[in-house]
Design a protein around this motif. Sequence first.
Motif, short mmCIF file in Angstrom:
data_model
loop_
_atom_site.label_atom_id
_atom_site.label_comp_id
_atom_site.label_asym_id
_atom_site.label_seq_id
_atom_site.Cartn_x
_atom_site.Cartn_y
_atom_site.Cartn_z
N SER A 148 -21.18 23.33 -23.62
CA SER A 148 -21.36 22.56 -24.86
C SER A 148 -22.52 21.57 -24.74
CB SER A 148 -20.06 21.85 -25.22
OG SER A 148 -19.75 20.95 -24.20
N GLY A 149 -23.22 21.61 -23.63
CA GLY A 149 -24.43 20.78 -23.51
C GLY A 149 -24.23 19.42 -22.88
N LYS A 150 -23.02 19.14 -22.39
CA LYS A 150 -22.79 17.82 -21.77
C LYS A 150 -23.21 17.85 -20.30
CE LYS A 150 -19.17 15.10 -22.32
NZ LYS A 150 -17.76 14.73 -22.43
N ILE A 151 -23.89 16.80 -19.88
CA ILE A 151 -24.30 16.74 -18.47
C ILE A 151 -23.06 16.63 -17.59
CG2 ILE A 151 -25.47 15.32 -16.73
CD1 ILE A 151 -27.46 14.53 -18.91
N MET A 152 -23.01 17.45 -16.54
CA MET A 152 -21.84 17.40 -15.65
C MET A 152 -22.04 16.34 -14.58
SD MET A 152 -20.66 21.31 -15.48
CE MET A 152 -19.03 20.92 -14.90
N ARG A 153 -21.61 15.17 -14.92
CA ARG A 153 -21.84 14.02 -14.04
C ARG A 153 -21.10 14.16 -12.72
NH1 ARG A 153 -24.40 10.24 -16.51
NH2 ARG A 153 -24.73 10.63 -18.70
N ARG A 154 -19.95 14.78 -12.81
CA ARG A 154 -19.16 14.94 -11.59
C ARG A 154 -19.96 15.70 -10.53
NH1 ARG A 154 -16.08 19.13 -10.43
NH2 ARG A 154 -16.24 19.92 -12.55
N LEU A 155 -20.69 16.71 -11.02
CA LEU A 155 -21.50 17.51 -10.10
C LEU A 155 -22.64 16.69 -9.52
CD1 LEU A 155 -21.82 20.94 -11.88
CD2 LEU A 155 -20.55 20.35 -9.84
N LEU A 156 -23.30 15.94 -10.40
CA LEU A 156 -24.42 15.14 -9.92
C LEU A 156 -23.94 14.12 -8.90
CD1 LEU A 156 -26.42 14.58 -13.19
CD2 LEU A 156 -26.97 16.09 -11.29
N LYS A 157 -22.79 13.54 -9.21
CA LYS A 157 -22.23 12.55 -8.30
C LYS A 157 -21.93 13.20 -6.96
CE LYS A 157 -19.49 8.52 -8.46
NZ LYS A 157 -18.97 7.48 -9.22
N ALA A 158 -21.38 14.41 -7.04
CA ALA A 158 -21.05 15.13 -5.80
C ALA A 158 -22.32 15.40 -5.00
CB ALA A 158 -20.33 16.42 -6.13
N VAL A 159 -23.36 15.78 -5.70
CA VAL A 159 -24.63 16.05 -5.02
C VAL A 159 -25.14 14.74 -4.40
CG1 VAL A 159 -27.03 16.72 -5.32
CG2 VAL A 159 -25.23 17.99 -6.47
N ALA A 160 -25.11 13.69 -5.21
CA ALA A 160 -25.59 12.40 -4.72
C ALA A 160 -24.77 11.95 -3.51
CB ALA A 160 -25.53 11.35 -5.82
N ASN A 161 -23.53 12.34 -3.49
CA ASN A 161 -22.64 11.89 -2.41
C ASN A 161 -22.45 12.92 -1.32
OD1 ASN A 161 -21.48 9.25 -3.26
ND2 ASN A 161 -21.21 10.44 -5.10
N GLU A 162 -23.02 14.11 -1.57
CA GLU A 162 -22.89 15.16 -0.58
C GLU A 162 -21.44 15.51 -0.27
OE1 GLU A 162 -25.88 16.74 2.22
OE2 GLU A 162 -24.90 15.02 3.14
N VAL A 163 -20.65 15.72 -1.31
CA VAL A 163 -19.27 16.15 -1.06
C VAL A 163 -19.07 17.49 -1.77
CG1 VAL A 163 -18.32 13.84 -0.79
CG2 VAL A 163 -18.42 14.85 -3.07
N PRO A 164 -18.01 18.25 -1.42
CA PRO A 164 -17.80 19.52 -2.10
C PRO A 164 -17.71 19.31 -3.61
CG PRO A 164 -16.28 19.25 -0.28
CD PRO A 164 -16.98 17.95 -0.44
#
Length: 644
Positions: A604-620
């Motif tokens: 639906s076009g919403k940024i997946m912040r959870r993913l970005l946060k995970a990337v920023a935090n290097e967690v699964p």
Amino acid sequence: MSTEEKKFETQNLPTKTYFWPLKRYQDLYNSALTDSEGFWAKHSDVLSWEKPWEKVLDWNPPYARWFVGGKLNMSYQCVDRHAKSWRKSKVAIYWEGENGDTQTISYSDLYENVNRYASVLKKLGIGKGDRVTVYLPMIPEMVYILLACNRVGAIHNVIFSGFSSQSIADRVNDSGSKMVVTASGGHRRGKILPLKEIVDEAVKSTPSVEHVLVIKYTGYEVVMDPARDVWAHDMLKDADKYVAPEAMDSTDPLFILYTSGTTGKPKGILHGTGGYGVWACNTLKWAFKPTDESVFWCTADVGWITGHTYVVYAPLALGLTQVIYEGAPDYPSVDRWWEIIDKYGVSIFYTSPTAIRMFMRHGEELPAKHNLGTLEMLGSVGEPINPEAWEWYYKNIGHENCPISDTWWQTETGGFMITPCPGIQSFPLKPGSATLPLPGVDPVVVDAEGKELPANEIGFIAIRKPWPGIMLGIYNGDELYKKTYWSRFPGWYCPGDFSMKDSDGYLWLLGRADEVIKVAGHRISTAELEHALVGHSSVAEAAVASRPDEVKGEAIVVFVTLKKDVEASADVKRELTHHLRTAIGTIATPEEIIFVEKLPKTRSGKIMRRLLKAVANEVPIGDTTTLDDETSVNEARAAFDELL
Ligand code: PRX
């Protein structure tokens, strides 16, 4: 022995004990809930009312109006009533400049200065209801100006001196300020902050500003616009010695303070007079047990709510002696604060976990060089304190003699909400828990549907009853006020934090549940950062996440997609950092900037912040089935890996 006492006998007691059975606290807490009117009627006498109030609370959800019908003036509370008493020669402020300059200001000095500045404001056309923006360093004039605003009935709007011209302009325009008060400069780590120059740039786009009042400080040369700018020292020459304090309604606004939320634009939190004043004074008494012998030091800058309530209003209204220090904690050396505690015999010390963690890194030898034996109470504020930092603070600063009041609250709440309260009675402390609610605060931990959760489960914190310090609303933002704080759990105030209540009823405040980041305890929204980033000509899209930081608590990680013709480079990164600092201020400095081809979005076009946060935090990164283009995540992760 009561059940409560038994419970505390048998439970697994935490290590730090200031222990009396929870009797006095509970009596007070219960009476505030069951006889709210009677309780607050009694506790409102901490202020001197020019006209007594008629009604304790007018609760017209979601608007609370306290001590309705009462009239008072806050500058009267903070200066007149002391200057007329034995406290006139008592020290109100020990001021220490970063460069070593000092001033000792008694309550009668304070009275004199506040009156003279009030006269200056009046002569420049400032009166009841006018908004005055204040952009000052931590010099005594900061206090004089705020109280002078109160005295003439004006509403101050303080902007922290790390914010940029653009941020000042936005806040001046939103508040419709008639005047900006600034200084020619301020000291920061041996350098000069060119405050007046920053204001000059801001007021190019603020049509409501008639005057800029300038305090000469630091010797930094500034250009004065004769049609607009006025030197304070010139005006003070002809200032009146006395200005009668304006009798304000208890429910009249006292100040606006902008803070970040989930929207791209900071919100002007509007606080009232009587309720705020009653809350400020009582909460300080409860959490820190001050006496007339205390030397209080809250290290916060007046640019934030902590400085408003616990540098300006509460300590001065209570007639305390306090320390105000202008500069950075680690300048010229990392033991500057410990030196100050030693020098002035500070007995109550209140600071942030970020500062404590910064000192921890430099080792315990530095505080050990100084006599900190006058300390009796410690405090922490602004973000969750990790138990390790708590223990370090307890041991190396408090020498295992001082309770730590971990005070949980917000710009919107006006004063402490959940904190240990040695001023009522002592009880066991658990490092990392803000413990129990203050009298008048009725918190509950709920799930997303608003259902109360059992002990030890994490949910949202909500407050079920209004308390005297609650904001009046958002300046120019009625709908936003309702939506932000009252729509999630109708009828209850929603602070936006995660929380957990343990089996002893202690509350653990676990950080923001929304898109607000706390960098060094300062609040900044991802939306605000993203909005600023897309304003840069190279940026197509931006998303911001946070990552835990050992000292600052959280750090800003920026993901951007660049416009077609722009090459990703270190220069662009530098430019974007500069852009954020110019658009918002130093607190917006990103830790990392990561270029990506695409931002991860849902269908639906919403940024997946959870993913970005995970990337920023290097967690699964968990479930990505709703992701539109998984490669963008991998790409973001790869870019991040490169930085490590
Ligand atoms: O997340 C909570 C955190 O700071 C937020 C409020 O930020 P601000 O309005 O800038 O006010 C800061 C000073 C009162 C809260 O929503 N916070 C503040 N104090 C604590 C805290 N989190 C955990 N423990 C605290 N003691």
